[in-house]
Write an enzyme that holds these catalytic residues in place. Structure first.
Site, short mmCIF file in Angstrom:
data_model
loop_
_atom_site.label_atom_id
_atom_site.label_comp_id
_atom_site.label_asym_id
_atom_site.label_seq_id
_atom_site.Cartn_x
_atom_site.Cartn_y
_atom_site.Cartn_z
N LYS A 10 -0.82 -0.35 -4.33
CA LYS A 10 -2.21 -0.71 -3.30
C LYS A 10 -3.55 -0.52 -4.11
O LYS A 10 -3.48 0.22 -5.37
CB LYS A 10 -2.08 0.13 -1.74
CG LYS A 10 -1.65 0.20 -1.13
CD LYS A 10 -1.43 0.40 0.24
CE LYS A 10 -0.11 0.60 1.29
NZ LYS A 10 -0.54 1.28 2.26
N TYR A 50 0.16 -7.95 7.49
CA TYR A 50 0.44 -7.01 8.24
C TYR A 50 0.04 -7.57 9.86
O TYR A 50 -0.87 -6.34 10.75
CB TYR A 50 -1.24 -5.55 7.94
CG TYR A 50 -0.58 -4.70 6.94
CD1 TYR A 50 0.35 -4.02 7.35
CD2 TYR A 50 -1.96 -4.59 5.94
CE1 TYR A 50 0.42 -3.61 5.53
CE2 TYR A 50 -1.17 -3.78 4.96
CZ TYR A 50 -0.09 -2.76 4.90
OH TYR A 50 -0.28 -2.50 3.79
N ASN A 113 -3.51 4.96 0.58
CA ASN A 113 -2.16 5.64 0.69
C ASN A 113 -1.42 5.31 -0.24
O ASN A 113 0.03 5.24 -0.03
CB ASN A 113 -1.12 5.90 1.93
CG ASN A 113 -0.74 5.10 1.95
OD1 ASN A 113 -1.08 3.87 1.65
ND2 ASN A 113 -0.25 4.67 3.62
N HIS A 116 3.43 0.69 -0.54
CA HIS A 116 3.51 0.01 0.43
C HIS A 116 5.12 -0.24 -0.26
O HIS A 116 5.81 -0.03 -0.92
CB HIS A 116 2.80 -1.11 1.01
CG HIS A 116 4.40 -2.20 1.74
ND1 HIS A 116 4.47 -1.24 3.15
CD2 HIS A 116 5.29 -3.12 1.47
CE1 HIS A 116 5.17 -2.39 3.61
NE2 HIS A 116 5.38 -3.31 2.94
N GLU A 127 9.23 -9.97 3.31
CA GLU A 127 7.66 -9.68 2.78
C GLU A 127 7.68 -10.18 1.30
O GLU A 127 7.19 -11.12 0.64
CB GLU A 127 7.16 -8.43 2.79
CG GLU A 127 7.32 -7.89 4.40
CD GLU A 127 7.24 -6.18 4.43
OE1 GLU A 127 6.91 -5.66 5.28
OE2 GLU A 127 7.84 -5.47 2.90
P1 ATP Z 1 3.28 -0.01 5.12
O1 ATP Z 1 3.80 -0.55 5.70
O2 ATP Z 1 2.23 -0.01 4.30
O3 ATP Z 1 4.02 1.12 3.53
P2 ATP Z 1 4.24 3.12 6.62
O4 ATP Z 1 5.01 1.79 6.83
O5 ATP Z 1 4.26 4.24 5.80
O6 ATP Z 1 2.93 2.10 5.36
P3 ATP Z 1 2.62 1.52 9.08
O7 ATP Z 1 2.86 2.50 10.05
O8 ATP Z 1 3.36 0.36 8.38
O9 ATP Z 1 3.17 3.25 7.74
O10 ATP Z 1 1.10 1.16 8.47
C1 ATP Z 1 0.55 0.19 7.53
C2 ATP Z 1 -0.51 1.18 7.32
O11 ATP Z 1 -1.45 1.04 8.17
C3 ATP Z 1 -0.30 2.51 6.13
O12 ATP Z 1 0.07 2.23 4.73
C4 ATP Z 1 -1.74 2.49 6.54
O13 ATP Z 1 -1.83 2.24 4.89
C5 ATP Z 1 -2.31 2.30 7.42
N1 ATP Z 1 -2.31 3.13 9.03
C6 ATP Z 1 -1.30 3.46 9.49
N2 ATP Z 1 -1.85 4.46 10.03
C7 ATP Z 1 -2.96 4.78 10.35
C8 ATP Z 1 -3.88 5.52 10.81
N3 ATP Z 1 -3.32 5.91 11.83
N4 ATP Z 1 -5.39 5.21 9.95
C9 ATP Z 1 -5.59 4.19 9.03
N5 ATP Z 1 -4.68 3.86 9.18
C10 ATP Z 1 -3.17 3.81 8.83
MG MG Z 2 4.61 -0.41 7.53
#
Ligand code: ATP
Ligand code: MG
Length: 138
Positions: A10, A50, A113, A116, A127
């Site tokens: 990211k 997303y 974070n 992904h 994806e």
């Molecule tokens: P990713 O899909 O990016 O691998 P993930 O699967 O661990 O991450 P998801 O639930 O898919 O988490 O959320 C997608 C992204 O949205 C997260 O990586 C994070 O950057 C953001 N995100 C998720 N939850 C929150 C939250 N509560 N507040 C802010 N940002 C969030």
């Molecule tokens: Mg995810």
């Protein structure tokens, strides 16, 4: 079970110069790289990626963040790729990520974070083909 997963390093991790260290950790964990490139997401492409989070409170911040800089997109190959890669990157919130995981080492916040990882074989396939044509996968 499919053996591919899709990842993005990211904007925070790319801007902080962690790309090489993260790729090294991925290779050390036994993944091979089927495809990889720099990408700058637009609002449309980040929003489409997303789309499942469109109704969430953090959606606008998520799209703003993911369009804020260059990312590295890649398709990775390994047995049990999706689950093993989720283990390697750690919890969404880096404060909860296991020591030694990519997010524990390189991420600053739940939003910034670092990386992904696909959450299912179906999403990995979707994806990977969203980002890469067949001519870009080796
Ligand atoms: P990713 O899909 O990016 O691998 P993930 O699967 O661990 O991450 P998801 O639930 O898919 O988490 O959320 C997608 C992204 O949205 C997260 O990586 C994070 O950057 C953001 N995100 C998720 N939850 C929150 C939250 N509560 N507040 C802010 N940002 C969030
Ligand atoms: Mg995810």
């Amino acid at each position: 079970m499919s053996n591919i997963t899709f990842t993005m390093i990211k904007p925070d991790a790319v801007a902080n110069g962690y790309t090489g260290k993260i790729i090294d950790q991925i290779l050390e964990a036994g993944f091979t790289i089927q495809a990889m490139k720099y990408v700058r997401l637009s609002e449309e492409t980040a929003g489409a990626f997303y789309d499942i989070h469109r109704e969430r409170s953090f959606f606008k911040e998520l799209v703003d963040f993911m369009t804020s800089g260059t990312i590295v997109a890649a398709v990775l190959v390994k047995d049990n790729a999706v689950a093993d890669f989720r283990t390697l990157i750690g919890a969404t919130d880096p404060a909860k990520a296991e020591p030694g995981t990519v997010r524990n080492r390189f991420a600053k916040s739940i939003e910034a974070n670092a990386i992904h990882g696909s959450d299912s074989d179906a999403n990995a396939a979707h994806e990977a083909s969203f980002f890469f044509s067949a001519f870009e996968r080796f």
